[in-house]
Design an enzyme around this catalytic site. Structure first.
Site, mmCIF file in Angstrom:
data_model
loop_
_atom_site.group_PDB
_atom_site.id
_atom_site.type_symbol
_atom_site.label_atom_id
_atom_site.label_comp_id
_atom_site.label_asym_id
_atom_site.label_seq_id
_atom_site.Cartn_x
_atom_site.Cartn_y
_atom_site.Cartn_z
ATOM 1 N N GLY A 173 0.859 -1.301 0.040
ATOM 2 C CA GLY A 173 -0.080 -0.045 -0.057
ATOM 3 C C GLY A 173 0.892 1.113 -0.102
ATOM 4 O O GLY A 173 0.751 2.233 -0.981
ATOM 5 N N HIS A 174 1.920 1.281 0.755
ATOM 6 C CA HIS A 174 2.663 2.157 1.060
ATOM 7 C C HIS A 174 3.691 2.556 -0.188
ATOM 8 O O HIS A 174 3.706 3.693 -0.963
ATOM 9 C CB HIS A 174 3.885 2.161 1.975
ATOM 10 C CG HIS A 174 3.090 2.111 3.709
ATOM 11 N ND1 HIS A 174 3.194 0.950 4.320
ATOM 12 C CD2 HIS A 174 2.648 3.088 4.302
ATOM 13 C CE1 HIS A 174 2.603 1.184 5.398
ATOM 14 N NE2 HIS A 174 2.087 2.275 5.457
ATOM 15 N N GLN B 138 -1.019 10.999 17.708
ATOM 16 C CA GLN B 138 -2.310 10.626 17.296
ATOM 17 C C GLN B 138 -2.700 9.433 17.888
ATOM 18 O O GLN B 138 -3.706 8.868 17.488
ATOM 19 C CB GLN B 138 -2.221 10.314 15.588
ATOM 20 C CG GLN B 138 -1.180 9.299 15.255
ATOM 21 C CD GLN B 138 -0.871 9.372 13.781
ATOM 22 O OE1 GLN B 138 -0.622 10.426 13.099
ATOM 23 N NE2 GLN B 138 -1.467 8.380 13.098
ATOM 24 N N GLN C 74 -9.167 10.265 6.883
ATOM 25 C CA GLN C 74 -7.920 11.114 6.939
ATOM 26 C C GLN C 74 -7.683 11.779 5.936
ATOM 27 O O GLN C 74 -7.089 13.021 5.812
ATOM 28 C CB GLN C 74 -6.913 9.996 7.225
ATOM 29 C CG GLN C 74 -5.356 10.727 7.157
ATOM 30 C CD GLN C 74 -4.384 9.408 7.480
ATOM 31 O OE1 GLN C 74 -4.148 9.255 8.916
ATOM 32 N NE2 GLN C 74 -3.507 8.993 6.578
ATOM 33 N N SER D 185 -0.278 -2.149 8.243
ATOM 34 C CA SER D 185 0.676 -2.436 9.075
ATOM 35 C C SER D 185 0.169 -3.138 10.220
ATOM 36 O O SER D 185 0.774 -4.070 10.639
ATOM 37 C CB SER D 185 1.415 -1.167 9.557
ATOM 38 O OG SER D 185 1.883 -0.395 8.670
HETATM 39 P P1 AMP Z 1 0.327 4.715 7.583
HETATM 40 O O1 AMP Z 1 1.754 4.188 7.668
HETATM 41 O O2 AMP Z 1 -0.522 3.480 8.028
HETATM 42 O O3 AMP Z 1 0.388 6.086 8.431
HETATM 43 O O4 AMP Z 1 0.060 5.000 5.986
HETATM 44 C C1 AMP Z 1 0.925 5.907 5.338
HETATM 45 C C2 AMP Z 1 0.155 6.032 4.039
HETATM 46 O O5 AMP Z 1 -0.064 5.038 3.421
HETATM 47 C C3 AMP Z 1 -1.331 6.697 4.448
HETATM 48 O O6 AMP Z 1 -1.586 7.786 3.520
HETATM 49 C C4 AMP Z 1 -2.326 5.593 4.201
HETATM 50 O O7 AMP Z 1 -3.497 6.022 3.947
HETATM 51 C C5 AMP Z 1 -1.464 4.684 3.036
HETATM 52 N N1 AMP Z 1 -1.787 3.475 3.107
HETATM 53 C C6 AMP Z 1 -1.810 2.399 4.080
HETATM 54 N N2 AMP Z 1 -2.519 1.489 3.628
HETATM 55 C C7 AMP Z 1 -2.753 1.403 2.389
HETATM 56 C C8 AMP Z 1 -3.291 0.644 1.348
HETATM 57 N N3 AMP Z 1 -3.579 -0.678 1.787
HETATM 58 N N4 AMP Z 1 -3.476 0.835 0.210
HETATM 59 C C9 AMP Z 1 -3.165 2.367 -0.208
HETATM 60 N N5 AMP Z 1 -2.740 3.204 0.797
HETATM 61 C C10 AMP Z 1 -2.410 2.812 2.095
#
Ligand code: AMP
Length: 284
Positions: free
Chosen positions: A36-37, A61, A153, A186
């Site tokens: 995703g990242h 947060q 978000q 994650s």
């Molecule tokens: P996080 O590390 O969870 O704060 O996520 C960092 C960024 O990655 C944020 O913009 C999330 O929305 C995005 N993100 C997390 N999981 C996914 C996913 N499965 N698909 C697309 N973007 C994601």
């Protein structure tokens, strides 16, 4: 790739980029990177001259009792992934670097922060918006990439950037899923094999809801109860909420129309998972 931990080091790089008139893509994350990242990072790389990734598990947060201290981390692996993708600058600040003095300022986004996820986590979005505002100020004008996986978000940050005139274009990117539909997160690291399988109830219920909407059902109450039934059938999953809203304002709706969004949250074992869908598009 340069790996830096100080705000002043980011400024040095940004100053160089500006001289070169480079466009900058920014991808803020909390690390423990997954596909995703990396989808955000690849898009940022394709659309900009320089790409900056940040990894910071932002204490602001997380509320008392949430998973701040156990949040999964693997910085070495994250660094290799960023290198492999061709990220130019990886910023990994400490909490002391980001909050060297007790922070007295916070960003509030009325109406968008206290509903849905914000109703369960009242301080969460203010913490997110505040750290993202700091990152936007540290990096300056850029294109910033956020996942639709965290739909609320994305709305909070887009609204903040617009309302406060940040010179940042906020871009939403589609949710990346496992082949079985489970949205990558994650926090999936907290799941046992059995829980991982059970967690597919979230995306499955959203897909069934989407098919029903596309077949002509427009009553939010009917669609909600179908989602509740589907998830309640899965013993390992405890539904926290299902909300059907207008996608940008996040205002609850009774009749579903183009632009609606369905959002859910559920507990599966130790993990609290969220997912959402545009019912006219469905889970792809
Ligand atoms: P996080 O590390 O969870 O704060 O996520 C960092 C960024 O990655 C944020 O913009 C999330 O929305 C995005 N993100 C997390 N999981 C996914 C996913 N499965 N698909 C697309 N973007 C994601």
């Amino acid at each position: 790739m340069r790996l830096v931990t100080q705000v002043s080091e980011v400024h040095e790089f940004i100053d160089e980029y500006r001289v070169q008139k480079s466009t900058v893509g920014l991808v803020p994350t909390m690390g423990f990177l997954h596909e995703g990242h990396t989808s955000l990072m690849q898009r940022a790389g394709n659309e900009n001259d320089k790409t900056i990734v940040t990894i910071f598990v932002n204490p602001l947060q997380f509320a008392e009792g949430e998973d701040l201290s156990s949040y999964p981390q693997n910085l070495e692996k994250d660094i290799s992934e960023c290198e492999a993708i061709g990220i130019d600058l990886l910023f990994v600040p400490s909490s002391e670097e980001m909050y060297s003095q007790p922070i007295l300022t916070s960003v509030q986004i009325d109406q968008l922060m206290n509903t849905i996820e914000g109703a369960s986590r009242p301080t969460h979005f203010s913490g997110v918006a505040t750290v993202v505002a700091k990152l936007f100020n540290i990096v300056g004008p850029c294109n910033a990439y956020f996942g639709e996986k965290d739909w609320q978000q994305l709305q909070v940050i887009s609204t903040m950037a617009r309302d406060l005139s940040f010179r940042v274009k906020v871009l939403g990117c589609p949710t990346v899923r496992q082949p079985n539909g489970l949205a990558l997160s994650s926090r999936n690291a907290y799941l046992s094999l059995e829980e991982r399988k059970a967690a597919t109830a979230l995306s499955r219920s959203l897909q069934i809801a989407s098919e029903n909407v596309q077949a002509g059902e427009t009553s939010a109450a009917v669609i909600k109860s179908q989602i509740v039934d589907e998830i309640t059938d899965e013993a390992l999953v405890t539904l926290e909420y299902v909300e059907i809203v207008e996608g940008n304002s996040l205002i609850t709706i009774d009749q579903i129309f183009e632009g609606a969004r369905i959002l859910i949250a559920a507990k599966v074992g130790k993990a609290r998972l969220i997912d959402n869908v545009d019912p006219y598009f469905g889970i792809k």
